[in-house]
Design an enzyme around this catalytic site. Sequence first.
Site, PDB file in Angstrom:
ATOM      1  N   PHE A 140     -66.492  -5.233  -5.694  1.00 62.18           N
ATOM      2  CA  PHE A 140     -66.161  -5.540  -4.289  1.00 62.18           C
ATOM      3  C   PHE A 140     -65.443  -6.883  -4.108  1.00 62.18           C
ATOM      4  CE2 PHE A 140     -70.394  -3.566  -4.811  1.00 62.18           C
ATOM      5  CZ  PHE A 140     -69.999  -2.260  -4.595  1.00 62.18           C
ATOM      6  N   CYS A 141     -64.585  -7.242  -5.038  1.00 59.45           N
ATOM      7  CA  CYS A 141     -63.866  -8.532  -4.961  1.00 59.45           C
ATOM      8  C   CYS A 141     -64.843  -9.698  -4.841  1.00 59.45           C
ATOM      9  CB  CYS A 141     -62.878  -8.562  -3.795  1.00 59.45           C
ATOM     10  SG  CYS A 141     -61.574  -7.356  -3.940  1.00 59.45           S
TER      11      CYS A 141
END
Length: 467
Positions: free
Chosen positions: A391-392
Site C-alpha cells: 500500500f505504498c
Amino acid sequence: MSIARSEYTYCAPTIPTKLRVVRDGDAVRTAAPGELPAVVGAGLRVPTLTGEVEYANLDHAASTPSLVSVKAAVDTALQTYSSVHRGNGYASRVTSAWYEQARVEVGRFVGAREDDLVVFTRNTTDSTNLLARSLPRGTEVFVFETEHHSTLLPWQQARGVQVTTLPVPSSIEHALEDLASALAASVASHRLVVVAGASNVTGELWPLADVVAVAQRHRARVLVDAAQLAPHRAIDLAASGIDYVAFSGHKLYAPFGAGVLAGRRDWLDSSAPYLRGGGATARVSTDGVAWATGAARHEGGSPNVIGAIAVAAACASISAHREAIEAHEASLAERLRSGLDVIPGVDTWSIFGDDHDRVAVLAFTIERFDSSLVSAILSAEHGIGVRDGKFCAHILVDELLEDPWGDTPATAVRVSLGLANTAEHVDRLVAAVAELAANGPARRYTRTDEGWVADGDERDLSLPLPW
Ligand code: PMP
C-alpha cells in the site's frame, strides 16, 4: 522582447458579484438529511468464475466512486465550460466564478482560517510535493516511517531542508515522546511535523490534537495528510491549529485529477511558483517577472476547473451528510472487524493496538496465504474488489508483518469501506475469508505474469470502449 498590453495584467481571481453563485443548501443533497448520498455505478454486476454478482467494492481507500451529486455538478458545469481568469465572455466569467467558489467551498470543508490559501493540485502527492518545494530554507521536517510514500518522500529532495525520520512507534505515547524529543533537539529555524490523519494501511487515527500540542510547544507547524481522513471525518484547521492539510478528490467521491493543499499563506507566497508560466504571474516585462501571490502562484497553466468543481461538490455533499456517513461506516466497520476477528488463521494489523480509534480501513492476512492470491480469489470467486500488497507504505508494512511465514511475502489484504457498500458486501467478504482460511480456494490457481489465475477462468474482462 515586446509584450502586448493585455498580457501584462493578471486577472485576479475575484468573483464577479453579479455572477456570484448563491448556494442552495438542498442542491447538494442527493438524499434526505440522515440518508446516504448516492454513488454512481451502485449495483454494478460483475462476472465471477461461476456466474455474476453485484460488485462489492471494498477498495474505497484507493479510489472512491463518484457521488451522483458530483456527476450532476460536473454535467452542469460542462454546459458553460470555458476558460478561467482569461476571458470576458459570459461562459468564461461563469466558469471563473464557479472555480473560485469551489475554493471557498473547499475552504469551508476544511475549516480554513480567513487568511489560509486553498490551492488546487492534482492529488495528495502533488500537494505534499508543492509544500515541500515551498518550505523556507533551513526547515527541518519530522515525519514518521508509518507514512504513505507520498507523505514520507517529498521532503528528501527539497533544497535547504533537513528531514528527521521517526521510527514506527509502538504506542501513541511513544510516538508523542519521540516527536517531542526530536523537536526539542532541533536547532532549525523552521520546523514542520508531517503526519497522516488516518493510516492508509490500518485506518488508525493519529491523535491530531496531541500532535499539534507537541508541535506548537516547539514552534513547529503541522501538515496533515488527510487522504484517508477527509472522506470519513471532519477537519477544522482553525479550531485544531493544524497548519496545512492535503487530500485527493478521487478518494473523496470525486473523479481523478484534482486534489487540495490548504493552509498558511506565508510560505506558499514566498516560495518559487510550482509551475512557471501563464496564470502564475502578476506582471511580466523585459526586465523580469513578478509572480502572483495567493493560490494562483502555484496553479500555473489552465487549471483543472472541472476537477475543482467536482471536489467542491463532493465536499458540499459530504458535509451535508456527515452524520449519516459516519454512522454507516461505523456499523459496517464493526461488522467487518467482529466477523474477521473470530476466523482461525486470520490476523488483523494495527500500529497502536486493536482498540485504537480508526476509520473503516482494515488490513488482514490469512496464515500462509500470499495476499495477492487472496485478493485474486476474492475477485474471481466472490466478485469482491480489495487491494493487496504494501500500500505504498513499505516501511510500515515490513515492520508490522516482519516476514511471518518464511517464503510468503510480507504483504497484506486491505479492506476499505465507504458509501458504495452494504452489509451484504461485508458479510460476503467475511464468509469468503472464513471459507478460504478453512478449506482453501474452490479452484487451483497459478501465478502468471498477470498475477494469480484460476484454472478454467473464462470471465470476459473486456468491455466496449467508453468513447
Ligand atoms: N497519503 C495517503 C494516506 C494515501 O492513502 C494516499 C493514496 N493511497 C496518498 C497519500 C497519495 O494519494 P494520491 O495517490 O491521490 O496522490
